[in-house]
Design a protein around this motif. Structure first.
Motif, mmCIF file in Angstrom:
data_model
loop_
_atom_site.group_PDB
_atom_site.id
_atom_site.type_symbol
_atom_site.label_atom_id
_atom_site.label_comp_id
_atom_site.label_asym_id
_atom_site.label_seq_id
_atom_site.Cartn_x
_atom_site.Cartn_y
_atom_site.Cartn_z
ATOM 1 N N ALA A 135 -5.798 -7.447 -2.858
ATOM 2 C CA ALA A 135 -6.708 -6.586 -3.623
ATOM 3 C C ALA A 135 -6.012 -5.282 -4.002
ATOM 4 C CB ALA A 135 -7.968 -6.307 -2.809
ATOM 5 N N GLU A 136 -5.264 -4.714 -3.045
ATOM 6 C CA GLU A 136 -4.506 -3.493 -3.338
ATOM 7 C C GLU A 136 -3.433 -3.768 -4.389
ATOM 8 O OE1 GLU A 136 -1.566 -0.256 -1.113
ATOM 9 O OE2 GLU A 136 -2.062 -2.165 -0.157
ATOM 10 N N LYS A 137 -2.750 -4.914 -4.258
ATOM 11 C CA LYS A 137 -1.686 -5.252 -5.200
ATOM 12 C C LYS A 137 -2.233 -5.405 -6.620
ATOM 13 C CE LYS A 137 1.964 -8.633 -6.076
ATOM 14 N NZ LYS A 137 2.665 -9.853 -5.592
ATOM 15 N N SER A 138 -3.401 -6.009 -6.738
ATOM 16 C CA SER A 138 -3.994 -6.226 -8.057
ATOM 17 C C SER A 138 -4.246 -4.906 -8.774
ATOM 18 C CB SER A 138 -5.304 -7.013 -7.906
ATOM 19 O OG SER A 138 -5.930 -7.170 -9.156
ATOM 20 N N THR A 139 -4.819 -3.938 -8.065
ATOM 21 C CA THR A 139 -5.095 -2.643 -8.699
ATOM 22 C C THR A 139 -3.802 -1.887 -8.993
ATOM 23 O OG1 THR A 139 -5.402 -1.621 -6.516
ATOM 24 C CG2 THR A 139 -7.365 -2.450 -7.626
ATOM 25 N N ALA A 140 -2.799 -2.002 -8.099
ATOM 26 C CA ALA A 140 -1.524 -1.325 -8.335
ATOM 27 C C ALA A 140 -0.819 -1.897 -9.564
ATOM 28 C CB ALA A 140 -0.631 -1.449 -7.102
ATOM 29 N N MET A 141 -0.898 -3.219 -9.745
ATOM 30 C CA MET A 141 -0.279 -3.841 -10.919
ATOM 31 C C MET A 141 -0.968 -3.402 -12.203
ATOM 32 S SD MET A 141 0.492 -7.710 -9.523
ATOM 33 C CE MET A 141 1.207 -8.239 -11.074
ATOM 34 N N LEU A 212 4.180 -1.528 -4.696
ATOM 35 C CA LEU A 212 4.156 -2.978 -4.889
ATOM 36 C C LEU A 212 5.243 -3.661 -4.059
ATOM 37 C CD1 LEU A 212 3.494 -3.095 -8.733
ATOM 38 C CD2 LEU A 212 2.001 -4.030 -6.958
ATOM 39 N N ALA A 213 6.415 -3.055 -3.973
ATOM 40 C CA ALA A 213 7.488 -3.625 -3.159
ATOM 41 C C ALA A 213 7.086 -3.650 -1.682
ATOM 42 C CB ALA A 213 8.771 -2.817 -3.346
ATOM 43 N N LEU A 214 6.425 -2.589 -1.220
ATOM 44 C CA LEU A 214 5.965 -2.534 0.165
ATOM 45 C C LEU A 214 4.909 -3.609 0.426
ATOM 46 C CD1 LEU A 214 5.816 -1.195 2.944
ATOM 47 C CD2 LEU A 214 4.154 0.425 1.980
ATOM 48 N N ILE A 215 3.979 -3.796 -0.518
ATOM 49 C CA ILE A 215 2.936 -4.816 -0.358
ATOM 50 C C ILE A 215 3.556 -6.202 -0.269
ATOM 51 C CG2 ILE A 215 0.956 -5.920 -1.479
ATOM 52 C CD1 ILE A 215 0.312 -3.167 -2.703
ATOM 53 N N ASP A 216 4.540 -6.477 -1.144
ATOM 54 C CA ASP A 216 5.191 -7.788 -1.112
ATOM 55 C C ASP A 216 5.889 -8.031 0.224
ATOM 56 O OD1 ASP A 216 4.390 -8.580 -3.640
ATOM 57 O OD2 ASP A 216 6.155 -7.741 -4.636
ATOM 58 N N THR A 217 6.502 -6.984 0.770
ATOM 59 C CA THR A 217 7.162 -7.106 2.073
ATOM 60 C C THR A 217 6.146 -7.425 3.167
ATOM 61 O OG1 THR A 217 8.890 -5.544 1.398
ATOM 62 C CG2 THR A 217 8.602 -5.922 3.760
ATOM 63 N N GLU A 218 4.997 -6.751 3.125
ATOM 64 C CA GLU A 218 3.958 -6.981 4.131
ATOM 65 C C GLU A 218 3.339 -8.367 3.988
ATOM 66 O OE1 GLU A 218 2.603 -2.285 4.611
ATOM 67 O OE2 GLU A 218 1.603 -3.586 3.157
#
Length: 402
Positions: A135-141, A212-218
């Protein structure tokens, strides 16, 4: 006072601040209803209320994915079976009216009739963490796209002296160049104001990239622990795997068959026959984000997977068009993913075949020529970078027979 011989069903109409609870018997008789606050103390009172009339068969809860999420967790911890209840359709509401007590009683009656109910997602494990991160990634994108769009829009009407600096640069290079600028001067000057705003937008763009890079890592870390074998499947990466896990939920056992999973992800074949024509079409139902993920897997396999290319060529010779082939491919992919979700199987140890090939003094090129595939494809299989069980069996059989 509870009646030991009376079994009851609870129906709960959930809202942001209050929940309305109704109780019916196993024969459908209305017993009682009451409204409670949607807070911790209210949840305890709900438990006391619904257990005060006898053994609970089940509780039908509306909105287990939103207002009723926490209540559903509390009820499950108390050992009460929770079923998600669909909201009554508009025709039923026009005939019988609408109010919180009516909706609560209708939820209980739906459980009793076995109509419009489903096992809700547990939302209490690693998959819930994936859902929140996505959900966080979607808004960041979306924010990143909005920043890029805004920068290009401002540059369109900027003075030529500023536009000329960034003409011909790609998006990434342009944002990096804008961030390195050192604008100075009064904000009353439009040129200075434009330069300052563009730099701030470029800084925001970089921050979003880092987020976004941090989210992908997590996401990658969670999947590595929770479902590491899912990414063994060809074309299933972190993004696809996380979406499919979120669609299934923390309790995948709620999906009883792979046909149910196919319907959930929108790849179940829909009959579209008429007269002498017998055919099926793509489903437009199910979770569209999960369908998008499976569509991505199908596209990647059509471009890079030998089995899929062979299958597509054969179906084209049979007269199938692209949409029909994609429908079939998605169905096969869904079956494969369902098996890996419920009963994960590790990829075959292809590194052993590499050792066997070298022990027999066979070059990679010679093996690839014999199997009629590209050497790079065989090399990626040997190094464990791709999974292709059919090719593995062919390769192992050829080496053992050589």
């Amino acid at each position: 006072m509870a009646n030991e011989h009376l079994k009851v069903i609870a129906g709960i109409d959930t809202h942001a601040d209050t929940h309305h609870v109704a109780i019916i018997t196993e024969t459908g008789a209305h017993v009682a209803d009451q409204e409670f606050l949607a807070v911790s103390s209210g949840y305890r009172k709900i438990i006391e209320f619904i257990t005060g009339f006898g053994p609970i068969i089940a509780a039908g809860v509306e909105g287990t994915g939103s207002y009723g999420a926490e209540l559903a967790r509390v009820l499950r911890k108390e050992g009460i079976q929770v079923l998600e209840v669909m909201r009554p359709n508009r025709q039923r509401r026009r005939l019988k009216g609408k109010s919180d007590p009516l909706d609560a009683y209708q939820a209980a009656e739906s459980v009793l009739a076995g109509r419009g109910t489903a096992t809700p997602k547990a939302r209490d494990g690693a998959v819930e963490s994936l859902r929140v991160l996505r959900a966080e990634k979607s808004t960041a994108m979306r924010a990143r796209v909005a920043v890029m769009t805004q920068v290009k829009s401002i540059l369109v009407s900027a003075p030529e002296s500023q536009r000329a600096k960034y003409r011909g640069l790609g998006s990434t290079a342009m944002m990096a160049a804008l961030e390195k600028t050192r604008p100075a001067g009064s904000m009353y000057d439009p040129s200075n104001a434009t330069a300052i705003v563009l730099k701030r937008l470029a800084v925001r763009y970089r921050q979003l990239q880092q987020e976004l890079a941090l989210i992908d890592t997590e996401l990658d870390a969670i999947i590595t622990i929770h479902a590491p074998l899912l990414r063994d499947l060809h074309a299933v990466g972190t993004d696809v795997a996380s979406q499919l896990l979120v669609t299934v939920g923390d309790n995948p056992e709620r999906i009883g068959t792979e046909a149910q999973f196919a319907a959930l992800v929108g790849v179940a074949p829909i009959p579209a026959s008429s007269g002498k024509t017998t055919r099926h079409r793509l489903s437009r139902g199910g979770d569209r984000q999960a369908n998008k993920a499976i569509h991505h897997v199908a596209l990647v396999r059509m471009m890079s997977d030998t089995r899929t290319k062979t299958y597509v060529a054969r179906r084209r010779q049979e007269g199938k068009n692209t949409k029909e082939i994609m429908r079939c491919l998605k169905r096969y992919i869904a079956r494969e993913i369902y098996g890996q979700l419920l009963h994960p199987q590790p990829a075959p140890a292809a590194g052993e075949l590499r050792a066997l090939r070298k022990a027999q003094n066979i070059t990679l090129q010679a093996a690839a020529d014999a199997l009629q595939i590209w050497p790079a494809t065989l090399s990626r299989l040997e190094r464990g970078l791709t999974r292709d069980d059919v090719l593995y069996q062919r390769y192992a059989g050829w080496l053992n027979a050589h």
